[in-house]
Write an enzyme that holds these catalytic residues in place. Structure first.
Site, PDB file in Angstrom:
ATOM      1  N   SER A  22      -9.205 -12.957  -5.790  1.00 57.31           N
ATOM      2  CA  SER A  22      -8.281 -12.060  -5.012  1.00 57.31           C
ATOM      3  C   SER A  22      -7.795 -10.665  -5.255  1.00 57.31           C
ATOM      4  O   SER A  22      -7.832 -10.458  -6.213  1.00 57.31           O
ATOM      5  CB  SER A  22      -6.927 -12.725  -4.885  1.00 57.31           C
ATOM      6  OG  SER A  22      -6.004 -12.169  -4.181  1.00 57.31           O
ATOM      7  N   LYS A  73      -1.831 -23.516   2.305  1.00 60.80           N
ATOM      8  CA  LYS A  73      -1.250 -22.865   3.166  1.00 60.80           C
ATOM      9  C   LYS A  73      -0.230 -23.846   4.217  1.00 60.80           C
ATOM     10  O   LYS A  73       0.895 -23.664   4.406  1.00 60.80           O
ATOM     11  CB  LYS A  73      -1.946 -22.088   4.098  1.00 60.80           C
ATOM     12  CG  LYS A  73      -2.469 -20.806   3.688  1.00 60.80           C
ATOM     13  CD  LYS A  73      -3.398 -20.076   4.865  1.00 60.80           C
ATOM     14  CE  LYS A  73      -3.719 -18.709   4.351  1.00 60.80           C
ATOM     15  NZ  LYS A  73      -4.253 -17.833   5.348  1.00 60.80           N
ATOM     16  N   ASN A  94       1.582 -18.141   4.781  1.00 59.07           N
ATOM     17  CA  ASN A  94       0.952 -17.185   3.879  1.00 59.07           C
ATOM     18  C   ASN A  94       1.908 -16.439   3.139  1.00 59.07           C
ATOM     19  O   ASN A  94       1.578 -15.712   1.933  1.00 59.07           O
ATOM     20  CB  ASN A  94      -0.347 -16.405   4.372  1.00 59.07           C
ATOM     21  CG  ASN A  94       0.072 -15.213   5.163  1.00 59.07           C
ATOM     22  OD1 ASN A  94       1.052 -15.484   5.527  1.00 59.07           O
ATOM     23  ND2 ASN A  94      -0.532 -14.248   5.071  1.00 59.07           N
ATOM     24  N   ASP A 109      -0.978 -13.206   9.113  1.00 59.73           N
ATOM     25  CA  ASP A 109      -2.524 -13.122   9.295  1.00 59.73           C
ATOM     26  C   ASP A 109      -2.477 -12.942  10.895  1.00 59.73           C
ATOM     27  O   ASP A 109      -3.127 -11.909  11.226  1.00 59.73           O
ATOM     28  CB  ASP A 109      -3.300 -14.613   9.359  1.00 59.73           C
ATOM     29  CG  ASP A 109      -3.408 -14.843   7.883  1.00 59.73           C
ATOM     30  OD1 ASP A 109      -3.607 -14.039   6.918  1.00 59.73           O
ATOM     31  OD2 ASP A 109      -3.658 -16.176   7.395  1.00 59.73           O
ATOM     32  N   GLY A 133     -13.164 -20.108  17.562  1.00 59.21           N
ATOM     33  CA  GLY A 133     -12.639 -20.798  16.549  1.00 59.21           C
ATOM     34  C   GLY A 133     -11.192 -21.372  16.816  1.00 59.21           C
ATOM     35  O   GLY A 133     -10.338 -21.148  17.656  1.00 59.21           O
ATOM     36  N   ASN A 157     -14.350 -23.807  20.709  1.00 61.19           N
ATOM     37  CA  ASN A 157     -14.787 -24.216  19.326  1.00 61.19           C
ATOM     38  C   ASN A 157     -16.046 -25.191  19.457  1.00 61.19           C
ATOM     39  O   ASN A 157     -16.188 -25.850  20.337  1.00 61.19           O
ATOM     40  CB  ASN A 157     -13.729 -24.887  18.690  1.00 61.19           C
ATOM     41  CG  ASN A 157     -13.816 -24.936  17.079  1.00 61.19           C
ATOM     42  OD1 ASN A 157     -13.446 -23.724  16.481  1.00 61.19           O
ATOM     43  ND2 ASN A 157     -14.101 -25.840  16.512  1.00 61.19           N
ATOM     44  N   ASP A 160     -15.932 -30.299  16.114  1.00 60.93           N
ATOM     45  CA  ASP A 160     -15.976 -30.631  14.757  1.00 60.93           C
ATOM     46  C   ASP A 160     -14.444 -31.120  14.679  1.00 60.93           C
ATOM     47  O   ASP A 160     -13.621 -30.928  15.655  1.00 60.93           O
ATOM     48  CB  ASP A 160     -16.426 -29.511  13.758  1.00 60.93           C
ATOM     49  CG  ASP A 160     -15.671 -28.310  13.890  1.00 60.93           C
ATOM     50  OD1 ASP A 160     -14.665 -28.085  14.742  1.00 60.93           O
ATOM     51  OD2 ASP A 160     -16.166 -27.340  13.336  1.00 60.93           O
TER      52      ASP A 160
HETATM   53  P1  NAD Z   1     -11.311 -22.475   8.451  1.00 57.68           P
HETATM   54  O1  NAD Z   1     -12.240 -23.344   7.731  1.00 57.68           O
HETATM   55  O2  NAD Z   1     -10.004 -22.840   8.745  1.00 57.68           O
HETATM   56  O3  NAD Z   1     -12.073 -22.527  10.005  1.00 57.68           O
HETATM   57  C1  NAD Z   1     -13.244 -22.253  10.164  1.00 57.68           C
HETATM   58  C2  NAD Z   1     -13.700 -22.304  12.052  1.00 57.68           C
HETATM   59  O4  NAD Z   1     -15.077 -22.092  11.818  1.00 57.68           O
HETATM   60  C3  NAD Z   1     -13.439 -23.603  12.521  1.00 57.68           C
HETATM   61  O5  NAD Z   1     -13.109 -23.098  13.788  1.00 57.68           O
HETATM   62  C4  NAD Z   1     -14.783 -24.100  12.691  1.00 57.68           C
HETATM   63  O6  NAD Z   1     -15.122 -24.735  13.736  1.00 57.68           O
HETATM   64  C5  NAD Z   1     -15.806 -22.961  12.758  1.00 57.68           C
HETATM   65  N1  NAD Z   1     -17.225 -23.061  12.267  1.00 57.68           N
HETATM   66  C6  NAD Z   1     -17.656 -23.346  11.233  1.00 57.68           C
HETATM   67  N2  NAD Z   1     -19.178 -23.547  11.081  1.00 57.68           N
HETATM   68  C7  NAD Z   1     -19.510 -22.972  12.366  1.00 57.68           C
HETATM   69  C8  NAD Z   1     -20.591 -22.733  12.983  1.00 57.68           C
HETATM   70  N3  NAD Z   1     -21.768 -23.077  12.183  1.00 57.68           N
HETATM   71  N4  NAD Z   1     -20.724 -22.560  14.178  1.00 57.68           N
HETATM   72  C9  NAD Z   1     -19.456 -22.254  15.007  1.00 57.68           C
HETATM   73  N5  NAD Z   1     -18.255 -22.333  14.250  1.00 57.68           N
HETATM   74  C10 NAD Z   1     -18.211 -22.781  13.193  1.00 57.68           C
HETATM   75  O7  NAD Z   1     -11.543 -21.031   8.244  1.00 57.68           O
HETATM   76  P2  NAD Z   1     -10.475 -19.849   8.340  1.00 57.68           P
HETATM   77  O8  NAD Z   1      -9.485 -19.690   7.404  1.00 57.68           O
HETATM   78  O9  NAD Z   1      -9.705 -19.945   9.643  1.00 57.68           O
HETATM   79  O10 NAD Z   1     -11.332 -18.520   8.226  1.00 57.68           O
HETATM   80  C11 NAD Z   1     -12.291 -17.953   9.116  1.00 57.68           C
HETATM   81  C12 NAD Z   1     -12.757 -16.586   8.775  1.00 57.68           C
HETATM   82  O11 NAD Z   1     -11.570 -15.619   8.958  1.00 57.68           O
HETATM   83  C13 NAD Z   1     -13.112 -16.752   7.368  1.00 57.68           C
HETATM   84  O12 NAD Z   1     -14.324 -15.728   7.492  1.00 57.68           O
HETATM   85  C14 NAD Z   1     -12.110 -16.170   6.650  1.00 57.68           C
HETATM   86  O13 NAD Z   1     -12.586 -15.495   5.527  1.00 57.68           O
HETATM   87  C15 NAD Z   1     -11.497 -15.093   7.614  1.00 57.68           C
HETATM   88  N6  NAD Z   1     -10.070 -14.705   7.389  1.00 57.68           N
HETATM   89  C16 NAD Z   1      -9.759 -13.670   7.450  1.00 57.68           C
HETATM   90  C17 NAD Z   1      -8.546 -12.966   7.130  1.00 57.68           C
HETATM   91  C18 NAD Z   1      -8.126 -11.541   7.357  1.00 57.68           C
HETATM   92  O14 NAD Z   1      -7.026 -11.173   6.876  1.00 57.68           O
HETATM   93  N7  NAD Z   1      -8.872 -10.793   7.697  1.00 57.68           N
HETATM   94  C19 NAD Z   1      -7.360 -14.144   7.005  1.00 57.68           C
HETATM   95  C20 NAD Z   1      -7.714 -15.440   6.838  1.00 57.68           C
HETATM   96  C21 NAD Z   1      -9.180 -15.680   7.152  1.00 57.68           C
END
Ligand code: NAD
Length: 287
Positions: A22, A73, A94, A109, A133, A157, A160
């Site tokens: 982190s 979370k 968070n 977020d 997503g 989405n 899944d």
């Molecule tokens: P998560 O595991 O909660 O959700 C994953 C999402 O991706 C789901 O909607 C799933 O259906 C989708 N997915 C997975 N594989 C896929 C595929 N092959 N095709 C299409 N959709 C697919 O993950 P999260 O915590 O929501 O994180 C998502 C992204 O956001 C990550 O890259 C994470 O690092 C980033 N993130 C960034 C911030 C920021 O402050 N910038 C904060 C939180 C998360």
């Protein structure tokens, strides 16, 4: 360090697992030092089933506040004494603020996402968004955009376990923000995706597609983009996803995920300290 940490130093923590990678300890400790605040920030590797004990420890050690990261979370939201309006809808937090033993949970977020758009000259109020997503990041973004006055949000989405989240978010938003039109479609319906992107002001990728090891992949063909479409990503590793690169090449306004990360941290810092984080100084220090 021996001059900075004393018997009166207030502690802030990060709880989750893993936490070793982190960037938060560096960012917050830099900021405390910059602003002469007698605080320190440490990361603790805590698994989901250890969260009740960790939350009790926040009270016992009078920890001033804490960030919470994956996979803790959602469970943390069930352990807080009170939740912010956004955290109540999202069902995940968070940030925890400890006010003399009363723990209030927040989710920053979505706040960071909206601020990142603003920093790139884009207001979310009155806008139509397509958001890819339905995981943690996507849900926070969808809820905050609705609370901040988006006109319409269309969620796509893949088929899944996350798909049901999108439907839940749709139901919850219907109850608290009935004026926002929220639609949910399977990502496999490419004709619908094309039609919805055509009508949208802002396209958001909030899936893990584009993140390592899925970098060089995008869920949207460049032919679907147009220069007046704003394109945002939550993914921050790599700094520019394929979607952001495709959009930039077309002249779109873009908002990559690194900005969201910075501004969600800034929002947490303000909840912790009542001050804005010295983000410009930190960015210069990091560069
Ligand atoms: P998560 O595991 O909660 O959700 C994953 C999402 O991706 C789901 O909607 C799933 O259906 C989708 N997915 C997975 N594989 C896929 C595929 N092959 N095709 C299409 N959709 C697919 O993950 P999260 O915590 O929501 O994180 C998502 C992204 O956001 C990550 O890259 C994470 O690092 C980033 N993130 C960034 C911030 C920021 O402050 N910038 C904060 C939180 C998360």
């Amino acid at each position: 360090m021996e001059k900075r940490i004393s018997g009166t130093t207030g502690l802030f923590t990060l709880l989750g697992s893993p936490v070793g990678h982190s960037g938060s300890p560096a960012m917050y400790n830099f900021s405390f030092q910059q602003q002469g605040l007698d605080y320190a920030y440490l990361a603790f590797d805590v698994k989901k089933d250890q969260m009740p004990e960790a939350i009790d420890a926040l009270r016992l050690f009078k920890v001033r506040g804490s960030n919470v990261t994956m996979p803790c979370k959602s469970v943390a939201a069930t352990l807080a004494d009170e939740l912010s309006p956004a955290a109540k809808i999202v069902g995940a937090i968070n940030v925890i603020v400890n006010d003399n033993g009363k723990l209030t949970g927040h989710i920053t977020d979505g706040i960071g996402f909206v601020r990142n758009l603003k920093e790139n000259g884009v207001e979310v109020a009155g806008k139509k968004l397509v958001i890819l997503g339905a995981g943690g990041a996507a849900t926070a973004v969808q809820v905050q955009c609705a609370l901040d006055g988006a006109k319409a949000i269309t969620i796509f989405n893949q088929d899944d376990a996350f798909y049901a989240n999108a439907e839940k978010t749709q139901q919850k938003l219907k109850a608290v923000k009935p004026d926002v039109e929220v639609k949910v479609y399977p990502l496999a319906d490419q004709a619908r995706l094309t039609a919805e992107i055509k009508k949208a002001d802002i396209l958001v990728n909030a899936t893990i597609v584009g993140m390592k090891p899925l970098d060089h992949q995008s869920l949207v063909d460049p032919s679907e983009l147009r220069p007046d479409l704003v394109v945002a990503d939550t993914v921050y590793n790599p700094l520019k996803t394929k979607l952001i690169e495709d959009a930039e090449a077309l002249g779109c306004t873009v908002a990559p995920g690194k900005g969201m990360l910075l501004w969600q941290g800034d929002a947490a810092y303000t909840l912790f300290t009542g001050k804005a984080m010295p983000t410009a100084e930190y960015q210069a220090y990091e560069a």
